[in-house]
Design a protein around this motif. Structure first.
Motif, mmCIF file in Angstrom:
data_model
loop_
_atom_site.group_PDB
_atom_site.id
_atom_site.type_symbol
_atom_site.label_atom_id
_atom_site.label_comp_id
_atom_site.label_asym_id
_atom_site.label_seq_id
_atom_site.Cartn_x
_atom_site.Cartn_y
_atom_site.Cartn_z
ATOM 1 N N THR A 30 0.840 -1.190 0.000
ATOM 2 C CA THR A 30 0.000 0.000 0.000
ATOM 3 C C THR A 30 0.874 1.237 0.000
ATOM 4 O O THR A 30 2.086 1.158 0.188
ATOM 5 N N GLN A 31 0.273 2.401 -0.209
ATOM 6 C CA GLN A 31 0.990 3.658 -0.068
ATOM 7 C C GLN A 31 1.154 3.991 1.405
ATOM 8 O O GLN A 31 0.353 3.583 2.253
ATOM 9 N N SER A 32 2.167 4.780 1.699
ATOM 10 C CA SER A 32 2.404 5.205 3.077
ATOM 11 C C SER A 32 1.616 6.461 3.405
ATOM 12 O O SER A 32 1.717 7.465 2.709
ATOM 13 N N ASP A 92 5.602 1.610 8.708
ATOM 14 C CA ASP A 92 4.472 2.527 8.857
ATOM 15 C C ASP A 92 3.348 1.802 9.597
ATOM 16 O O ASP A 92 2.682 0.926 9.054
ATOM 17 N N ALA A 121 -0.220 1.165 8.269
ATOM 18 C CA ALA A 121 -0.460 0.145 7.246
ATOM 19 C C ALA A 121 -0.563 -1.257 7.833
ATOM 20 O O ALA A 121 -1.152 -2.149 7.206
ATOM 21 N N LEU A 150 5.911 -0.421 0.563
ATOM 22 C CA LEU A 150 5.252 0.874 0.403
ATOM 23 C C LEU A 150 5.680 1.527 -0.910
ATOM 24 O O LEU A 150 6.539 2.413 -0.938
#
Length: 729
Positions: free
Chosen positions: A476-478, A491, A494, A516
């Motif tokens: 996933t994106q951070s 992170d 997440a 990420l």
């Protein structure tokens, strides 16, 4: 919102880099010897009163509690006031709550270090602080009365705002204010034994804002009307990352009421006498965008890339971070056969879709700044406003108003819409107020989103049907990228909910990692943050494992909780199952899910049936262990609201992109739960003497896996992507 602020609060010491960052945020002046709170409140003129920063008394003895936390629908003001009133022994009917001014040193969130409402922490991080504030003020009144009446302080009683003595002498708080204010506040006031509470934990603790909100007397940002005020809207780029190349405002300026049109860092602002004029001016505006560095991918393309990364087909330079590892990690990827279970899950971008879109009023007069709006993160708003005007953060005055929901949207690192408003007011100058208005379309297409997420899970069962190895990959994106105070390690936003799961604790071999990849879509926490997807993955996986092992899913969980020592999970599960009764209503099938988030454990039993091919939830039985329930009524309300919010997203929530452009714009294309679709939600609270933990968000992530598990029991078909109802069906 959750993880980031809890982690910030646990950082030991302040690094040189953090000090430099803090100094930059206050205009470049490095103040040696100052704490981060000192830096962030530099320039503030806010001073605490005689009874501390949280309590004020009217001459007639009425009590005002100053809340450092915003009220935007979650009902925290009642609980916060009750904590003070309990220790103070105030008359509950004469206690009111107002928003505190902005000052990180006085009103900082104890877990975050900045003034902010988030992570379901309003009650939990104020618990001891407000108990001491109430007890300290009570002690001051007791001493004042004892001195006036020349009797021992130990003989003084306080009840419902009246101070008394066995001799028959009595006085209200109002009569003793002057004397009590002269008493030195005790450093460590004696707190009540919780067994003696008469207010906390009772149904007397009810919202104090219901009447003003029901009659329309409550003040929101859109209600603000000031002399000579202008209204502004902003033309944002249709793709994320685009900047203004040029614009033609000739036609916009011809619109009656338009006062000015100019460029700001995030687009082109149209300033007018009215909202209508500003919007018409924006429609007449012609903007050419520089799209040299924009996000051009469609959401389907991004989702496939995330799946490729999890399958080992991602960029060679993409870093994987381990967040849970024990035993022989290689064993978690080895072997084949009937004992091996593998699956993947996909989760879409989600909009916050607050009932009140983003808005703000700013007044900039030289270096003086005042903000009037529903500020969720006062310190961030102060820092970002100060950078624009080149002043000290503490000199940015904020009048916090009620807000119509947030779910994390109103608190982000750049203070996006607040910064826009300040930049516009700074350009207008002269102290003329400016109200920035984001339309629903602005908010849904230009705002932040819950990240798109992919999970890949591989579990090997032992001879008894329980996990022997667990391999887990999250892509996933951070959310934390760009944080002014970066954290060490993976992170947490997440992985929370997978990291620390009792199911992983009960598994001998674990190999859990996070990737990420970069993305151009702006992402942010969303009500329950990481748990929005991790709860689904863990709980739906467990039901599939139980099915594979031929075991009852409730008993399967009980066995795993016993292995993990997860007694709170077990207690919540048992209470929910007990209250659900022996069988569902006719025509319904049950699903169970249990998840811990924000320090609280929630178990749900959902009764589901399929209507026209879509799931319909009739009844949800909820059990929550949230420590001391300050306001049982509000706990129940938050379980109801959180459940419906989570169910809405699970059934319908999905933001999609086509060639980098958001497809949805309003509730006609971003469907939400209707009243006739809302289930009956029953809430039961696990008795506890522990300090309060989160309530605002823990009810949100559990409903989706509970529904998926009911569907699994009904059809033996797992759910591998959300939402349940795809667009167009």
């Amino acid at each position: 919102m959750n993880g980031p602020f809890e982690k910030l609060g646990r950082q030991e010491g302040v690094s040189r880099r953090d000090l430099v960052v803090g100094a930059a945020l206050v205009g470049g002046a490095l103040l040696v010897g100052c704490s981060p709170a000192d830096l962030m409140s530099a320039g503030s003129k806010v001073e605490p009163g005689a009874f501390g920063p949280f309590i004020q008394f009217d001459p007639d003895g009425a009590v005002t509690v100053l809340s450092k936390h915003i009220e935007f629908g979650q009902g925290n003001h009642a609980g916060l006031a009750a904590i003070v009133a309990e220790e103070l022994d105030a008359d509950w009917s004469r206690v009111k709550v107002v928003h505190a001014p902005a000052n990180a040193k006085l009103y900082g969130n104890s877990t975050a270090g900045i003034q902010l409402t988030g992570g379901s922490s309003a009650i939990s991080n104020s618990w001891e602080q407000l108990r001491k504030a109430g007890a300290g003020a009570r002690a001051m009144f007791v001493q004042a009365a004892a001195t006036r009446w020349n009797v021992p302080a130990g003989e003084i009683t306080v009840k419902d705002g009246m101070v008394g003595h066995a001799s028959g002498k009595s006085a209200g708080f109002g009569e003793l204010i002057a004397d009590a204010a002269k008493v030195a506040p005790p450093e460590n006031p004696t707190l009540k034994d919780p067994k003696t509470f008469t207010l906390i934990g009772t149904d007397r603790v009810r919202r104090k804002d219901s009447l003003v909100k029901s009659t329309g007397a409550a003040r929101y940002t859109q209600d603000v009307q000031l002399p000579n005020m202008l209204v502004a809207v902003v033309a944002h780029a249709p793709r994320f990352g685009a900047t203004v190349k040029s614009f033609n405002a000739d036609e916009a300026r011809k619109v009656a009421g338009v006062a000015d049109v100019f460029q700001i860092p995030t687009g082109v602002a149209v300033v007018a006498d009215t909202t209508y004029a500003a919007r018409m001016g924006r429609e007449a505006l012609k903007v050419e965008w520089d799209e040299g560095k924009v996000e051009t991918r469609s959401s389907a393309t991004i989702a496939q890339q995330w799946r490729d990364i999890a399958a080992g087909k991602g960029p060679a330079d993409l870093k994987w971070e381990a967040f849970d590892s024990k035993g022989d990690a290689a064993a978690a990827s080895a072997g084949k056969g009937p004992a091996v279970f593998e699956t993947t899950y996909d989760f879409p971008y989600l909009a916050h879709a607050t009932m009140e879109p983003m808005n703000c009023v700013a007044i900039v007069d030289g270096s003086k700044v005042k903000l009037i709006h529903g500020s969720q993160a006062q310190t961030l708003d102060q820092m970002n406003a100060a950078k624009i005007v080149k002043t000290l953060p503490g000199s940015v005055e904020i009048e916090t108003l009620f807000a119509g929901g947030s779910f994390g949207r109103r608190a982000n690192f750049p203070s996006d819409y607040v910064a826009e408003c300040v930049a516009i007011a700074h350009k207008v100058s002269g102290g003329r107020p400016v109200k920035l208005v984001w339309t629903r379309e602005d908010d849904m297409q230009a705002g932040f989103f819950r990240p798109l997420v992919h999970h890949a899970v591989r579990v090997t069962l032992d001879k008894d049907g329980y996990p022997a190895t667990w391999r887990h990959r999250i892509v996933t994106q951070s959310i934390m990228k760009g944080s002014p105070m970066p954290m060490k390690g993976p992170d947490q936003t997440a992985i929370e909910g997978t990291a620390g799961s009792p199911y992983l604790k009960a598994t001998p071999v674990v190999d859990a990692q996070l990737a990420l990849p970069e993305g151009g879509v702006p992402v942010l926490w969303w009500r329950s943050v990481g748990a929005t997807h991790t709860a689904f993955v863990m709980e739906h996986t467990i039901d599939q494992l139980a099915l594979k092992a031929g075991k009852d899913p409730v008993d399967y969980r009980r066995a795993l909780y016993a292995k993990a020592g997860a007694q709170r999970h077990l207690a919540a599960l048992n209470l929910a199952v007990e209250k659900a009764g022996p069988a569902p209503a006719a025509g319904f099938t049950r699903g169970v899910a249990v998840h811990e988030s924000f320090g609280s454990v929630v178990a749900q039993v959902a009764e589901v049936r399929v209507v026209d091919g879509h799931p319909r939830v009739g009844r949800v039985v909820t059990a929550i262990d949230c420590g001391v329930a300050v306001s049982p009524d509000q706990v129940a309300a938050q379980m109801e609201g959180g459940t419906c919010f989570g169910l809405s997203a699970a059934l319908y929530g999905e933001i999609t992109l086509t060639d980098g452009k958001v497809d949805q714009s309003n509730f006609d294309t971003y469907r939400v739960l209707r009243i006739n679709e809302a289930p009956t939600v029953e809430t039961y609270i696990v008795p506890s003497g522990n300090p309060p933990s989160g309530v605002g968000e823990p009810g949100t992530p559990v409903i989706a896996p509970a529904v998926a598990n009911a569907l699994l029991a009904l059809s033996r078909t797992p759910t591998t992507r959300l939402p349940f109802v795809q667009a167009g069906t």
